[in-house]
Design an enzyme around this catalytic site. Sequence first.
Site, PDB file in Angstrom:
ATOM      1  N   HIS A 117       0.845  -1.188   0.000  1.00  0.00           N
ATOM      2  CA  HIS A 117       0.000   0.000   0.000  1.00  0.00           C
ATOM      3  C   HIS A 117       0.877   1.232   0.000  1.00  0.00           C
ATOM      4  O   HIS A 117       1.843   1.321   0.748  1.00  0.00           O
ATOM      5  CB  HIS A 117      -0.900   0.012   1.244  1.00  0.00           C
ATOM      6  CG  HIS A 117      -1.772   1.228   1.307  1.00  0.00           C
ATOM      7  ND1 HIS A 117      -2.949   1.333   0.614  1.00  0.00           N
ATOM      8  CD2 HIS A 117      -1.608   2.410   1.956  1.00  0.00           C
ATOM      9  CE1 HIS A 117      -3.488   2.522   0.839  1.00  0.00           C
ATOM     10  NE2 HIS A 117      -2.687   3.198   1.645  1.00  0.00           N
ATOM     11  N   LYS A 127      -8.513  -0.567   6.122  1.00  0.00           N
ATOM     12  CA  LYS A 127      -8.792  -1.057   4.766  1.00  0.00           C
ATOM     13  C   LYS A 127      -7.862  -2.221   4.419  1.00  0.00           C
ATOM     14  O   LYS A 127      -8.275  -3.192   3.809  1.00  0.00           O
ATOM     15  CB  LYS A 127      -8.617   0.075   3.741  1.00  0.00           C
ATOM     16  CG  LYS A 127      -9.770   1.069   3.793  1.00  0.00           C
ATOM     17  CD  LYS A 127      -9.541   2.264   2.885  1.00  0.00           C
ATOM     18  CE  LYS A 127      -8.564   3.231   3.487  1.00  0.00           C
ATOM     19  NZ  LYS A 127      -8.585   4.595   3.013  1.00  0.00           N
ATOM     20  N   ASP A 146     -14.657   3.629   7.541  1.00  0.00           N
ATOM     21  CA  ASP A 146     -13.620   4.550   7.063  1.00  0.00           C
ATOM     22  C   ASP A 146     -14.170   5.492   5.997  1.00  0.00           C
ATOM     23  O   ASP A 146     -13.861   6.681   6.000  1.00  0.00           O
ATOM     24  CB  ASP A 146     -12.421   3.783   6.504  1.00  0.00           C
ATOM     25  CG  ASP A 146     -11.393   4.747   5.939  1.00  0.00           C
ATOM     26  OD1 ASP A 146     -10.892   5.569   6.721  1.00  0.00           O
ATOM     27  OD2 ASP A 146     -11.143   4.738   4.732  1.00  0.00           O
ATOM     28  N   SER A 196      -7.293   4.708   9.424  1.00  0.00           N
ATOM     29  CA  SER A 196      -7.986   4.745   8.131  1.00  0.00           C
ATOM     30  C   SER A 196      -7.300   3.801   7.133  1.00  0.00           C
ATOM     31  O   SER A 196      -7.938   2.952   6.502  1.00  0.00           O
ATOM     32  CB  SER A 196      -7.991   6.185   7.612  1.00  0.00           C
ATOM     33  OG  SER A 196      -8.307   6.249   6.254  1.00  0.00           O
ATOM     34  N   ARG A 235     -13.996  13.784   8.031  1.00  0.00           N
ATOM     35  CA  ARG A 235     -12.700  14.407   8.368  1.00  0.00           C
ATOM     36  C   ARG A 235     -12.282  15.382   7.275  1.00  0.00           C
ATOM     37  O   ARG A 235     -11.721  16.445   7.544  1.00  0.00           O
ATOM     38  CB  ARG A 235     -11.632  13.321   8.534  1.00  0.00           C
ATOM     39  CG  ARG A 235     -11.766  12.542   9.836  1.00  0.00           C
ATOM     40  CD  ARG A 235     -10.931  11.259   9.778  1.00  0.00           C
ATOM     41  NE  ARG A 235      -9.543  11.528   9.503  1.00  0.00           N
ATOM     42  CZ  ARG A 235      -8.736  10.704   8.814  1.00  0.00           C
ATOM     43  NH1 ARG A 235      -9.189   9.568   8.334  1.00  0.00           N
ATOM     44  NH2 ARG A 235      -7.475  11.021   8.619  1.00  0.00           N
TER      45      ARG A 235
HETATM   46  N1  URA Z   1      -5.190   7.868   3.089  1.00  0.00           N
HETATM   47  C1  URA Z   1      -6.211   7.199   3.666  1.00  0.00           C
HETATM   48  O1  URA Z   1      -6.662   6.171   3.164  1.00  0.00           O
HETATM   49  N2  URA Z   1      -6.706   7.700   4.821  1.00  0.00           N
HETATM   50  C2  URA Z   1      -6.239   8.804   5.428  1.00  0.00           C
HETATM   51  O2  URA Z   1      -6.727   9.190   6.469  1.00  0.00           O
HETATM   52  C3  URA Z   1      -5.181   9.502   4.800  1.00  0.00           C
HETATM   53  C4  URA Z   1      -4.667   8.992   3.623  1.00  0.00           C
END
Ligand code: URA
Length: 436
Positions: free
Chosen positions: A82, A187, A161, A183, A168
Amino acid sequence: MNMYELILKKREGERLTKEEIYWLVNGYTRGDIPDYQMAAFFMAVYFRGMDQSETVWLTLAMAESGEKLDLSEIQGIKVDKHSTGGVGDKTSLIIGPMLAALGIPVAKMSGRGLGHTGGTIDKLESIEGFQTALTREQFIGNVNRIKLAIAGQTANLAPADKKMYALRDVTATVDQDALIAASIMSKKLASGADVIVLDVKTGSGAFMQTQERAEQLAKLMVDIGWQAGKKTSAILTDMNEPLGHMVGNALEVQEAIEVLQGKGDERLLEVVFALASYMVLGAGRAETLEEAEQILKETIETHKALDKFAEFVQAQQGNPDWIYHPERFPKARLKIPVYPTGNGYLKSCDTREVGMVSLILGGGRKTKDAKIDSTVGIQLCKHLGDAVTTKEPFAYLYANHEEQAKEAEKRLQNAYTISEIPTEKQPVIKKIVVNE
Ligand code: URA
């Protein structure tokens, strides 16, 4: 439990319990807790922070808020990577085929471009016919058969999320380490891989502009990964200039093909090999990093990774001929040279701005549902530290509209500063963060 008390508790800098965190994540996801209370809570977290255990509970509660991808039908140790988001980052397009060529299963859920950053799904869709919407059966079947599938996120993974990020984003509370780590990792945990390698970008094109903050975030995410039972490591990489030479969807696929043909930009190769080597180690296919790098290099030398890319494209209904004949990718109408504003050495780059230039040309989305133009983008001929003169282009724009190109040209020139004295080149790999 009530939300007022939890907001107050966090406002006073107290620590929430596991039960409280699960209660608020589930309540918000279900719609029982209103946005205004959740927004106040995020602001309290922004100023007071969350400790390690609170962050782990938050991540797990978010990961468990929806479906989890069950990859148990895939044989072998599943690996995933990621990136926290960059400009010109085409590493997944190169690493996926290399690992699959070694027989290591890669089952990857990827995203579209966000703001100035590009997304793997948009890049893959520049290949004729390529499908990123796979059913669960197609996704798992492809990984079992050819060891590689990359799909857009269709399952309802970590819905908490999605909702929390959107809130946010409009309440100035994105930029908080615990919230970012939860966050991203929620995932990743919901996507089901056994091994996770994180590419945490730092610099002018990254979320984390300073190395110190990037390192803190990397440590936090690695820790969360291990606590959730996943072999997790992170590599801090430089985003003070785009990665590689190309920025733009089809252009980046063509650069990835070049690397798989045994060519390619040094800095890009360094990041590719670092990330892929940790994935190979995690999969238990090598004892040392040197061994991992060696077997990865062989996938390129033998053309096995290139053949795997073509096989993967075909498996997702794309035209594999384009992989062997990248000249078949449609071209933008205009190729415009961009000259530096002075003589000297490229000193700094506002990488976010370079990403915005690609967006202006049509390579990214200005609104959520906008269509992107896969042919446009930027070719960068020089890296930071290289000598430039006003007589030689340092970049080319690939564009389809003169007006957009005019604005893009100015903005690209202004994204770079030039120094009269030579500037030192910075390493692209800043640090490796593993579990200690
Ligand atoms: N990328 C994400 O998936 N979440 C965040 O909070 C910041 C960057």
